[in-house]
Design a protein around this motif. Structure first.
Motif, mmCIF file in Angstrom:
data_model
loop_
_atom_site.group_PDB
_atom_site.id
_atom_site.type_symbol
_atom_site.label_atom_id
_atom_site.label_comp_id
_atom_site.label_asym_id
_atom_site.label_seq_id
_atom_site.Cartn_x
_atom_site.Cartn_y
_atom_site.Cartn_z
ATOM 1 N N PRO A 183 0.804 -1.230 0.000
ATOM 2 C CA PRO A 183 0.000 0.000 0.000
ATOM 3 C C PRO A 183 0.836 1.280 0.000
ATOM 4 N N ASN A 184 0.337 2.323 -0.694
ATOM 5 C CA ASN A 184 0.890 3.662 -0.472
ATOM 6 C C ASN A 184 0.222 4.211 0.789
ATOM 7 N N CYS A 185 0.549 5.449 1.191
ATOM 8 C CA CYS A 185 0.091 5.861 2.524
ATOM 9 C C CYS A 185 -1.440 5.984 2.589
ATOM 10 N N ALA A 213 4.910 -0.951 3.277
ATOM 11 C CA ALA A 213 4.250 0.357 3.353
ATOM 12 C C ALA A 213 5.161 1.368 2.672
ATOM 13 N N LYS A 214 4.709 1.859 1.493
ATOM 14 C CA LYS A 214 5.588 2.662 0.629
ATOM 15 C C LYS A 214 5.618 4.127 1.060
ATOM 16 N N GLY A 215 6.737 4.758 0.805
ATOM 17 C CA GLY A 215 6.880 6.180 1.105
ATOM 18 C C GLY A 215 8.330 6.565 0.954
ATOM 19 N N GLN A 216 8.700 7.691 1.518
ATOM 20 C CA GLN A 216 10.104 8.102 1.456
ATOM 21 C C GLN A 216 10.980 7.003 2.054
ATOM 22 N N ILE A 217 10.479 6.455 3.171
ATOM 23 C CA ILE A 217 11.096 5.248 3.742
ATOM 24 C C ILE A 217 10.112 4.116 3.543
ATOM 25 N N ASP A 218 10.523 3.025 2.903
ATOM 26 C CA ASP A 218 9.632 1.866 2.761
ATOM 27 C C ASP A 218 9.754 1.021 4.033
ATOM 28 N N VAL A 219 8.607 0.740 4.652
ATOM 29 C CA VAL A 219 8.601 -0.058 5.885
ATOM 30 C C VAL A 219 8.078 -1.456 5.525
ATOM 31 N N TYR A 232 16.840 4.124 1.697
ATOM 32 C CA TYR A 232 17.620 4.534 0.517
ATOM 33 C C TYR A 232 16.840 5.638 -0.200
ATOM 34 N N GLU A 233 17.573 6.655 -0.708
ATOM 35 C CA GLU A 233 16.852 7.884 -1.091
ATOM 36 C C GLU A 233 16.030 7.822 -2.376
ATOM 37 N N GLY A 234 16.386 7.020 -3.356
ATOM 38 C CA GLY A 234 15.640 6.987 -4.619
ATOM 39 C C GLY A 234 15.665 8.332 -5.318
ATOM 40 N N SER A 235 14.558 8.711 -5.971
ATOM 41 C CA SER A 235 14.504 10.044 -6.576
ATOM 42 C C SER A 235 13.305 10.787 -6.023
ATOM 43 N N MET A 236 13.284 12.095 -6.285
ATOM 44 C CA MET A 236 12.173 12.889 -5.743
ATOM 45 C C MET A 236 11.049 13.065 -6.748
ATOM 46 N N LYS A 237 11.224 12.557 -7.989
ATOM 47 C CA LYS A 237 10.139 12.681 -8.972
ATOM 48 C C LYS A 237 9.063 11.640 -8.647
ATOM 49 N N ARG A 238 7.816 12.089 -8.513
ATOM 50 C CA ARG A 238 6.739 11.187 -8.102
ATOM 51 C C ARG A 238 5.735 10.974 -9.234
ATOM 52 N N CYS A 239 6.214 10.441 -10.355
ATOM 53 C CA CYS A 239 5.261 10.146 -11.437
ATOM 54 C C CYS A 239 4.487 8.871 -11.091
ATOM 55 N N GLY A 240 3.295 8.743 -11.666
ATOM 56 C CA GLY A 240 2.488 7.545 -11.407
ATOM 57 C C GLY A 240 3.132 6.325 -12.042
ATOM 58 N N GLY A 241 2.997 5.188 -11.390
ATOM 59 C CA GLY A 241 3.483 3.938 -11.972
ATOM 60 C C GLY A 241 4.698 3.349 -11.275
ATOM 61 N N GLN A 242 5.337 4.122 -10.371
ATOM 62 C CA GLN A 242 6.550 3.594 -9.726
ATOM 63 C C GLN A 242 6.223 2.407 -8.817
ATOM 64 N N GLY A 243 5.012 2.442 -8.266
ATOM 65 C CA GLY A 243 4.573 1.308 -7.436
ATOM 66 C C GLY A 243 4.387 0.050 -8.280
ATOM 67 N N ASP A 244 4.131 0.225 -9.564
ATOM 68 C CA ASP A 244 3.970 -0.936 -10.451
ATOM 69 C C ASP A 244 5.328 -1.583 -10.738
ATOM 70 N N THR A 245 6.337 -0.739 -10.909
ATOM 71 C CA THR A 245 7.704 -1.269 -11.061
ATOM 72 C C THR A 245 8.055 -2.113 -9.825
ATOM 73 N N ALA A 292 15.731 -1.972 -5.381
ATOM 74 C CA ALA A 292 15.946 -1.898 -6.838
ATOM 75 C C ALA A 292 15.039 -0.833 -7.456
ATOM 76 N N THR A 293 13.817 -0.686 -6.933
ATOM 77 C CA THR A 293 12.915 0.349 -7.459
ATOM 78 C C THR A 293 13.505 1.728 -7.193
ATOM 79 N N LYS A 294 13.986 1.930 -5.973
ATOM 80 C CA LYS A 294 14.566 3.237 -5.632
ATOM 81 C C LYS A 294 15.846 3.484 -6.446
ATOM 82 N N LEU A 295 16.652 2.435 -6.631
ATOM 83 C CA LEU A 295 17.870 2.585 -7.437
ATOM 84 C C LEU A 295 17.527 2.938 -8.884
#
Ligand SMILES: NC(=O)C1=CN([C@@H]2O[C@H](COP(=O)(O)OP(=O)(O)OC[C@H]3O[C@@H](n4cnc5c(N)ncnc54)[C@H](OP(=O)(O)O)[C@@H]3O)[C@@H](O)[C@H]2O)[C@@H](O)CC1
Ligand SMILES: Nc1ncnc2c1ncn2[C@@H]1O[C@H](COP(=O)(O)OP(=O)(O)OP(=O)(O)O)[C@@H](O)[C@H]1O
Length: 330
Positions: A183-185, A213-219, A232-245, A292-295
């Motif tokens: 889930p996202n928040c 539990a997805k977010g800046q920090i995945d729990v 891990y920091e990933g990127s700050m761009k929040r386009c739709g679909g990253q949760g699908d990756t 891997a998603t954040k990378l």
């Protein structure tokens, strides 16, 4: 490597025990058969991103089960995916489409891991078909350890008053930590409200699942309350679909873990490596999915900047795999 912290590097090293080693003896499908269930008239990108990420992170066979009208567009995105447009919604069923559950089950019973939800939409008929599939999947064929990942509209089935009772009962039929929810928040809040619990730990305990539990920090929390955090920091761009990756990569890692843990293939650590428990492999699968998603997001951002789309991210997923698990010489 990529500015990862030492505990993250340790977990990546340990996860080599989840990844099957490539050998000339393998035949197709042994390194993962995944089925992504999702895709309707409105959303064809989401299931594609998940299935594509699963493919290029290394699964052998990736099927995509979608609504009839989503089939052609998705087939057009990639010839690598096997797209089965066997689901129907209220529009297609009143326009000559005949839903055939047997066709659906004969596909699903071949698969080691299911991803249910991306781009499914909220059409009542689609949801009913998918709910029936979630109920029957753990007992289809000889494989009773099939894994299930629930995301997006699959999580709506869990949080909606109309479906939650049947969904909760269905999830009990899967083995411990064989179900992963991502889930996202907002989705997490809806699920906690429906389940009447106040923490991620209680969600996982009540459902017998792993929650990412997805977010800046995945729990990441399993059914016994073990909790890992990935900052891990990933990127700050929040386009739709990253949760699908993310669901695609977790699916591949669970498929790999099943190949090593359930089907006894040698891992990257070799035949004599001390095996890990399923509980540990499943947690590592989720951790690697998150990392891997954040990378991939970070690498894509470094390449294309703010124009980043999920397609850019997915293009990095194969490279990320090679960096995490450098190839053996051929
Ligand atoms: N290319 C494609 O085909 C894609 C298709 N997709 C598919 O779309 C379908 C619907 O998915 P969904 O996530 O938009 O639906 P839902 O959960 O109702 O959220 C709606 C609202 O919740 C909020 N919100 C969300 N996240 C938040 C956050 N982190 N933090 C705070 N608020 C947050 C936000 O509300 P707002 O801010 O607008 O008030 C948002 O508008 C589903 O099938 C999915 O798979 C996607 O995968 C993308 C790529
Ligand atoms: N603030 C953030 N900073 C860094 N990474 C984030 C942040 N929020 C989410 N992510 C990462 O983005 C990925 C997707 O999470 P997100 O919360 O966007 O899911 P989602 O809304 O379900 O995605 P989708 O658009 O696919 O439906 C996860 O890997 C998560 O780690």
């Amino acid at each position: 490597m990529f500015g990862l912290k030492s505990h993250q590097k340790e977990l990546i090293k340990l996860s080599r025990k989840c990844v099957p080693k490539l050998t000339p003896k393998l035949y197709k499908g042994q390194c993962g058969k995944i089925c992504v269930v999702g895709g309707c008239e409105e959303y064809t990108g989401a299931p594609y991103f998940s299935a594509h990420a699963a493919s290029i992170f290394g699964s052998d066979l990736v099927y995509l089960l979608c609504e009839k009208r989503a089939g052609l567009p998705i087939k057009g995105y990639s010839p690598n995916l096997m797209v089965h447009p066997y689901l129907g919604d209220s529009y297609s069923s009143t326009h000559g489409f005949q839903y055939d559950f047997e066709r659906v089950t004969s596909l699903v019973q071949r698969c080691h891991v299911l991803v249910v939800g991306p781009g499914l939409g909220r059409d009542e008929q689609m949801l009913q078909q998918v709910l029936q599939l979630v109920e029957e999947a753990p007992t289809l064929g000889d494989d009773h350890d099939r894994c299930l990942i629930l995301d997006a509209d699959g999580l709506f089935l869990l949080s909606s008053e109309s479906y939650t009772e049947r969904m909760q009962k269905a999830l009990k039929k899967y083995g411990d930590d064989r179900v992963v929810i991502t889930p996202n928040c907002v989705e997490l809040k809806r699920i906690m409200t429906t389940l009447e619990v106040d923490s991620v730990e209680k969600v996982s305990e009540k459902l017998g699942c792993i929650t990412v539990a997805k977010g800046q920090i995945d729990v990441i929390v399993n059914s016994l309350g073990e909790r890992w955090e990935n900052d891990y920091e990933g990127s700050m761009k929040r386009c739709g679909g990253q949760g699908d990756t993310l669901t695609g990569i977790i699916a591949t890692m669970l498929g790999f873990s099943r190949a090593v843990g359930d089907f006894k293939l040698a891992s990257l650590e070799g035949d004599d490596a001390k095996p890990l428990s399923w509980a540990k492999m499943a947690m590592l699968s989720c951790f690697i999915g998150s990392t891997a998603t954040k990378l991939a997001s970070k690498a894509a951002y470094e390449k294309v900047g703010r124009q980043l789309q999920t397609t850019d991210m997915n293009n990095m997923v194969g490279e990320v795999f090679e960096k995490l698990y450098p190839s053996q010489p051929n």
